[in-house]
Design an enzyme around this catalytic site. Structure first.
Site, PDB file in Angstrom:
ATOM      1  N   ASP A  84      44.567  40.333  37.345  1.00 42.41           N
ATOM      2  CA  ASP A  84      43.708  39.587  38.256  1.00 42.41           C
ATOM      3  C   ASP A  84      43.143  40.516  39.330  1.00 42.41           C
ATOM      4  OD1 ASP A  84      44.911  37.639  36.752  1.00 42.41           O
ATOM      5  OD2 ASP A  84      45.348  36.314  38.420  1.00 42.41           O
ATOM      6  N   CYS A 125      52.724  40.264  35.462  1.00 45.05           N
ATOM      7  CA  CYS A 125      51.473  39.848  36.093  1.00 45.05           C
ATOM      8  C   CYS A 125      51.294  38.331  35.981  1.00 45.05           C
ATOM      9  CB  CYS A 125      50.305  40.593  35.456  1.00 45.05           C
ATOM     10  SG  CYS A 125      48.760  40.449  36.381  1.00 45.05           S
ATOM     11  N   LYS A 127      49.538  35.606  34.955  1.00 51.29           N
ATOM     12  CA  LYS A 127      49.444  34.640  33.863  1.00 51.29           C
ATOM     13  C   LYS A 127      50.509  34.864  32.799  1.00 51.29           C
ATOM     14  CE  LYS A 127      46.168  33.296  36.307  1.00 51.29           C
ATOM     15  NZ  LYS A 127      46.346  34.396  37.256  1.00 51.29           N
ATOM     16  N   GLU A 447      39.548  33.350  40.029  1.00 48.90           N
ATOM     17  CA  GLU A 447      40.085  33.334  41.391  1.00 48.90           C
ATOM     18  C   GLU A 447      39.039  33.895  42.342  1.00 48.90           C
ATOM     19  OE1 GLU A 447      43.757  35.460  41.388  1.00 48.90           O
ATOM     20  OE2 GLU A 447      44.844  33.841  40.398  1.00 48.90           O
ATOM     21  N   SER A 473      43.512  33.184  44.489  1.00 50.65           N
ATOM     22  CA  SER A 473      44.647  34.071  44.329  1.00 50.65           C
ATOM     23  C   SER A 473      45.794  33.589  45.200  1.00 50.65           C
ATOM     24  CB  SER A 473      44.245  35.489  44.750  1.00 50.65           C
ATOM     25  OG  SER A 473      45.373  36.298  44.954  1.00 50.65           O
TER      26      SER A 473
END
Length: 557
Positions: A84, A125, A127, A447, A473
């Protein structure tokens, strides 16, 4: 009847008819004795493009050593991950949420395709954590999730910094408050090595939530990615999965309504990421548990905010670890009567039993007693109203404003909003609206940290509000409402908003409304036309055709 530790692998490797399969395994380095033991998947998302998952190959070796020592045969499985932080603000960010489904699908495929008897899913991370948990719920094999750990904070001008400071530094730079040289120095200092983002952003929120839900071992998530203790955590996890296998304990035995409530309590009490709403709704559907978006508001309202953690508070993730980690939070919530202590965990002990062993650092100020709570209620609020009939989520940790009203500044994609912020065209009192960024419209629900951090960095974060059918985020803070549903791309009311419309956010009333009549709203929506899909082939198109509302977890049907 005793649980067979080889309940699935026998059909894959036993008997004369399975000689070809055994031959393939032998080519991969497994001998005949290995194939007579339970086969255990050790899945991770190592990728050489970012720090978040960079330590997972090494951690997997420790997990596999523990499995071998406890009588199993581990087999390593690898899947993808999208950063991200790296993709933020670009077209690539649309891949992030979509990757949650790909991760879950690919681990599920390997779990079934290789007839594994049990599984350890290493995550890092953002996801990867819900994706790994969703796969475990689908497979329902004896197993658990192991978080590979947080990054160390960087040091800049004598104080701790994280990637959040870099994003906000971009806003400061755009406002002329930070030189090229200072931004470059901050950039070089903020991320010193392996590990996921270093505060109570989405990764650490979800990792600690899974401990409170019982499918990760209590006390493992806050141990940093480069901490020497992580090796021992990995080895113990390998032994633990064999214990779960021998006892026949399944993930859906642990994933109960109470465990989901504990997960929400963990997030609410620590000012955790709004993404927990999206991910727990998705996980609940995989586990067959009834969970509604309104449950997050109800539970958060009854939960004190006692974690003084960034982005809304002062401390980073590893400060929490030094304070005593997740057992300390559980202990304090239990003392206040705010947690289900009887929820069972993968260790074979309840949350209450795990919390009883908490070793709190004397004088720590990271996790407070409930009587000293930062706020009497938690950090997550669900708003509805004529702009979000299905709901939207707002994080109030570190935010004092409870009411805001101002003219809409409307943008149909994130890049246009960022350009307006960078050009200093957003002013005090504005309500920034970013739409067509939802699960279908993005597709993939980007995000908005680039925009929100630029607003904060510019010094107007406490004077504007922002709403979007995309996501935020975990590092976002301020009066920011995300997951607005229904989204613009399916004709949700956010599609009807026009420049200058007055939008009101009223947290005590749990409402977010645009000040136009119902007749005017219906007139505008009647003339609305759905935009052409941004992707007509490939994974993005496939996702957009099958994804549900954010209010349902943005799961693929």
């Amino acid at each position: 009847m005793a649980f067979d530790p080889r309940h699935r692998s026998r059909t894959l490797v036993d008997g004369p008819g399975r000689a070809p399969a055994r031959s393939y395994f032998q080519a991969a380095g497994f001998n005949s004795d290995d194939l007579k033991k339970p086969l255990v998947m050790v899945a991770h998302e190592w990728i050489g493009t970012m720090p978040c998952n960079l330590g997972q190959r090494m951690l997997a070796q420790q997990v596999m050593a523990g499995i071998r020592a406890a009588g199993g045969t581990p087999m390593e499985v690898n899947t993808v991950s999208i950063s991200d932080g790296i993709s933020m603000g670009t077209e690539g960010m649309k891949a992030s949420l979509i990757s949650r489904e790909v991760i879950a699908d690919s681990i599920e495929l390997c779990g079934i395709g290789y007839s594994f008897d049990a599984a350890v899913i290493i995550v890092g991370c953002d996801k990867t954590i819900p994706g790994g948990a969703m796969a475990l719920a689908r497979l329902n094999l004896p197993g658990l999730v192991l978080y590979s750990g947080s990054i160390d904070p960087g040091t800049f001008e004598g104080h701790d910094v994280t990637v959040q400071d870099v994003f906000e530094g971009v806003g400061q730079h755009a406002a002329g408050k930070m030189s090229d040289e200072r931004l470059a120095a901050l950039e070089a200092a903020a991320c010193p090595g392996a590990g996921a983002c270093g505060a109570q952003y989405t990764a650490n929120t979800m990792a600690t939530v899974l401990e409170f839900m019982g499918i990760s071992a209590m006390g493992t998530a806050t141990v940093g990615a480069t901490d020497s203790r992580k090796e021992n955590v990995g080895e113990r996890t390998g032994r633990l999965v064999m214990d779960l296998l021998n006892k026949g304990v399944l993930p859906r035995d642990l994933l109960t309504r109470k465990s989901f409530e504990n997960g929400i309590i963990c997030a609410a009490s620590t000012g955790g990421s709004t993404n927990v709403v999206l991910h727990l709704l998705a996980l609940a559907r995989e586990a067959g548990i009834e969970l509604d978006i309104d449950d997050f508001d109800t539970i958060s309202e009854a939960t004190p905010l006692i974690g003084d953690l960034r982005p809304g508070g002062r401390y980073v993730a590893l400060d929490w670890d030094r304070a005593g980690g997740t057992p300390v939070l559980a202990q304090k919530l239990l003392a206040a009567g705010k947690l289900h202590g009887d929820v069972m965990t993968v260790t074979g002990r309840t949350i209450a039993e795990e919390a009883a062993d908490a070793a709190e650092q004397p004088g720590q100020m990271v996790i407070l007693d409930a009587k000293d709570a930062l706020k009497p209620t938690g950090g997550l609020v669900i708003l509805k109203g004529n702009l979000a009939p299905e709901g939207c989520v707002i994080k109030v940790a570190g935010e004092e404003r409870t009411h805001f009203s101002g003219p809409a500044r409307v943008f149909d994609r994130e890049e246009d909003a960022f350009a307006a912020v960078s050009a200093r065209q957003i002013h005090a009192g504005d309500v920034v609206v970013i739409r067509y960024e939802g699960p279908v419209g993005g597709p993939g629900m980007r995000e908005m940290l680039g925009v929100t951090a630029a607003i904060v960095g510019e010094g107007i974060g406490d004077q504007v509000a922002l709403l979007t059918d995309g996501r935020f985020s975990g590092a976002t803070h301020g009066l920011m409402a995300g997951h607005v549903a229904p989204e613009a791309a399916v004709g949700g009311p956010i599609a009807a908003v026009r420049e200058g419309d007055i939008i009101t956010i009223d947290i005590p009333s749990r409402r977010m409304d645009v000040e136009i009549s119902e007749a005017e709203m219906q007139s505008r929506l009647a003339s609305w036309k759905a935009p052409e899909p941004k992707y007509k082939t490939g994974v993005f198109a496939k996702y957009a055709r099958g994804v549900s509302s954010a209010a349902e977890g943005a799961i693929t049907k």
